[in-house]
Structures are given as C-alpha cells and as structure tokens.
Design an enzyme around this catalytic site. Structure first.
Site, PDB file in Angstrom:
ATOM      1  N   THR A   1       2.151   5.084  15.421  1.00 30.62           N
ATOM      2  CA  THR A   1       2.502   3.375  15.568  1.00 30.62           C
ATOM      3  C   THR A   1       3.574   3.570  15.307  1.00 30.62           C
ATOM      4  O   THR A   1       4.587   2.340  16.167  1.00 30.62           O
ATOM      5  CB  THR A   1       1.784   2.739  14.331  1.00 30.62           C
ATOM      6  OG1 THR A   1       0.498   2.933  14.493  1.00 30.62           O
ATOM      7  CG2 THR A   1       1.959   1.147  14.670  1.00 30.62           C
TER       8      THR A   1
ATOM      9  N   GLU B   1       3.934 -12.031 -21.440  1.00 26.56           N
ATOM     10  CA  GLU B   1       4.073 -13.060 -22.607  1.00 26.56           C
ATOM     11  C   GLU B   1       5.197 -13.670 -23.408  1.00 26.56           C
ATOM     12  O   GLU B   1       5.111 -14.561 -23.579  1.00 26.56           O
ATOM     13  CB  GLU B   1       3.148 -12.324 -23.858  1.00 26.56           C
ATOM     14  CG  GLU B   1       1.983 -11.690 -23.054  1.00 26.56           C
ATOM     15  CD  GLU B   1       1.473 -10.406 -22.144  1.00 26.56           C
ATOM     16  OE1 GLU B   1       0.850  -9.451 -22.164  1.00 26.56           O
ATOM     17  OE2 GLU B   1       2.777  -9.946 -21.371  1.00 26.56           O
TER      18      GLU B   1
END
Length: 377
Positions: free
Chosen positions: A208, A63
């Site tokens: 992983t 804003e």
C-alpha cells in the site's frame, strides 16, 4: 421480576452517568498510551461536581482530576469510573487511596482492570474502607472502549482496527497497472482521519505504501497536534527514502518493521531520513510475522492500532484473528470491470460467521456507506 421502583431509578441513573463517563473517557483515545483512556464523574444530589479524563501521556489519572475539580464537595458523593481505580504505586500513588481520602461514599465502576497489579484489588480496597462499590455497569461498552488496554495486558498486543474501502461491486483497486482509485468521498475520508486520531498508531503494508504513497497523518482542523505513530510492515525494506512516509519522518514519527534478513544498507538510508527501523522474525512465507510485529508494538506501549493496509494484509489479519474491529467503507459507485477485490471470499465468510464477528453498526458518510464489525472474544 422487575426491580422495585427505587432500585430501578438507581439502576437507570447509574447507567446514565456511566454512559456520560464513557463519552468523557473517549477524549483520551489515541493520546494516553500506555495507559487506558478512563473517564470519571463525581455526582452529588444528581449534579456532576467533578469530571476527569486520563490526561495526555497517561497522567494524571481520571479519578485524580475529577477529585481535584470536586474539591471538598466530593465527601459523601458518588464516583462513576469506567475502569477499576488503580491500587498500586507507579509514578503516582494509587487512585483508590485518593478516592478513600476524599470521602467518596459510593463508587460505580464499569469494569475490573485485568492488569495483574490491580485485578480486583482496587475495588477490594474501596470496600475495605467502607465505600459502597457497584461494578459491571455498562460493562460491554466499557470493555469495547478499553479493549486495547485489555489485550495489551492479557495478550501482549494492542487492539487492531482494520479499515477497508471498496467500490459498490467490491473492489479496492482496478486491474494491474491502472491508476489509483479514489473510492470514497470527503465525508468518509474525514471519518477516517478522525479514526486515525483515536488510535496510537496507523499501519499499512509496504504494498500500500508503494502503490498509494500515503501520508497517514491526521489532517482535520483542530487536530493538527495528533501525530499517531506511522507504521509500515516492510519485510524486505522496499520503502524508498523518497516516499512521503520517509520524506516527512522528521515531522511525523515513523516506524518500519522489517524481517530479520532485510538489507542493512537500505535501513541506513531510511534511518538517515528519520525513520526508525526495527526487525522481527519472519513467518513461513518470509514476511514479517504479524504476531511478532504486534507484540513489538505492545511492548512499545501502544494500545490501539488503525490498519489501512490493502486486501492481502487485511485477509491475513482476519485469518489470524488479529483484526479486532473491521470497518468497511463502500462507495455508491461501481468499478464496472474486473479489479482487485477488497476482501477475498474467506475473509467475507469470516465476517459473516456469528462465532467470529458480530455487526456493530452501519450507516452513511455522505454518499458512501459503512459497516462496522467486532471480533467475538
């Protein structure tokens, strides 16, 4: 009953400008934590005279930037903002006060801010100053864009996007001992890098990390400055200092989350490489508690996590209702033999259950396809 023509035109215009503000807000995703990525447009006589998106690091707020661009022309104009203007003093004065001082006549807001320091008080302050305030415009889209902020202030954790890649017959890897599969092509891989850039952290499990030795960095032209925190869930500190994640930790921020009983000497070796190591409680199976890990990340100010973990971590996140968005990339090619399924039967059933997930989008990335789901909250 349809709305009168004048009202219908206002509704259509409000939606059009709010959609533009939401697109502008997305520029901040992955760059503004711990603040939400907000977009603001100031419109006068149908023309945009000021634009703002939350700046890198969270300040200045959207804003304020839009008001600065509009200048004196903001008086009598309409402000479109994707989240309720703040009403509390933090490092900067309240945005609601700046909006009032600028002479804005009307504010169109997508969403109330659930932060207890705001929680409707920003809208109330604007109305008390005589500003016409309309709320709830494109609220569903705004909630999706602000989900990380919402979950962090309401549940103490960031939102989590789970990404998986699978062959056409549903496998994430070949049989035990087989070479790493290259499942998706260049277009899908580029999309994954973009998704990394839109999150504050990129997370994998140690399985992983050991199997694929990934970098988890953003490697797209023009986005080299994006360095989301790389996170490894490593209950027993099995990540070796020679892994790419450890070897490049001086250049890319890297965090390993271990269980409380993990070996101190391994931690010291990783820390020497530049890796940050923290410990959280373990679950009943002796693994890092996912809730505790995400609570830690939320306390660190992260709002959006992109998880590229394998099938086991994916199943746990879905089972524990922690995977807020799920993106599955599927190759057009089949493995053609037995391998490691990308998702177990229970996880696929959860994605198909209307009370758990809804399909958000599907499409193609080069020769690969993808489908996106969002969790029902």
């Amino acid at each position: 009953m349809s709305a009168p023509p004048g009202v219908a035109d206002i509704i259509a215009e409000d939606r059009r400008f709010m959609a533009a503000a939401l697109n502008f807000a997305r520029r901040g995703l992955g760059r503004v934590a711990p603040n939400p990525a907000v977009g603001a447009l100031i419109v006068k006589d149908g023309i945009i005279i000021g634009r703002g998106a939350t700046a890198q690091g969270g300040r200045p707020h959207a804003e304020v930037l839009a008001l600065q661009e509009a200048g004196a022309a903001a008086r009598g104009a309409t402000l479109y903002v994707t989240l309720e203007p703040c009403s509390h003093f933090g490092r900067t004065p309240p945005c609601a006060d700046a909006v009032i001082a600028a002479g804005i006549a009307r504010v169109v807001s997508a969403l109330d801010d659930p932060d207890p320091r705001v929680a409707g008080q920003g809208h109330a302050r604007l109305r008390a100053a005589g500003i016409d305030v309309a709320t709830g415009v494109l609220a569903v889209a705004a909630r999706r864009a602000n989900l990380g902020h919402i979950l962090r202030v309401t549940e103490g954790r960031p939102m989590l996007t789970l990404k998986l890649a699978e062959t056409a017959d549903g496998f994430a890897a070949g049989p035990v001992g087989a070479a790493r599969l290259k499942i998706t092509g260049e277009a899908a891989n580029g999309r994954v890098h973009m998704l990394r850039a839109l999150h504050d952290g990129v997370m994998v499990g140690v399985g992983t990390a050991l199997a694929d030795d990934p970098q988890l960095s953003v490697r797209l032209p023009g986005l080299e400055d994006r360095r989301p925190l790389r996170i490894v869930l490593d209950s027993h500190l099995r990540l070796p200092p020679t892994a790419q994640l450890a070897a490049t930790a001086q250049d890319y921020p890297t965090l390993v989350i271990a269980a409380e009983g993990a070996a101190q000497e391994v931690e010291a070796r990783l820390v020497a490489q530049g890796v940050d190591v923290v410990r959280v409680k373990a679950d009943a199976a002796g693994h890092v508690s996912l809730n505790a890990a995400l609570a830690l990340l939320g306390a660190c100010g992260l709002t959006r996590i992109f998880c590229e973990g394998g099938p086991y971590l994916a199943a746990a996140l879905i089972e524990q209702r922690l995977a807020d968005e799920v993106i599955i990339f599927q190759s057009s090619l089949s493995l053609g033999k037995a391998g490691l399924p990308a998702l177990d039967a229970a996880s696929r059933a959860a994605l198909a259950e209307a009370t758990r997930y809804r399909e958000l989008a599907r499409g193609h990335a080069g020769e690969d396809s993808f489908v996106e789901y969002e969790r029902i909250i």
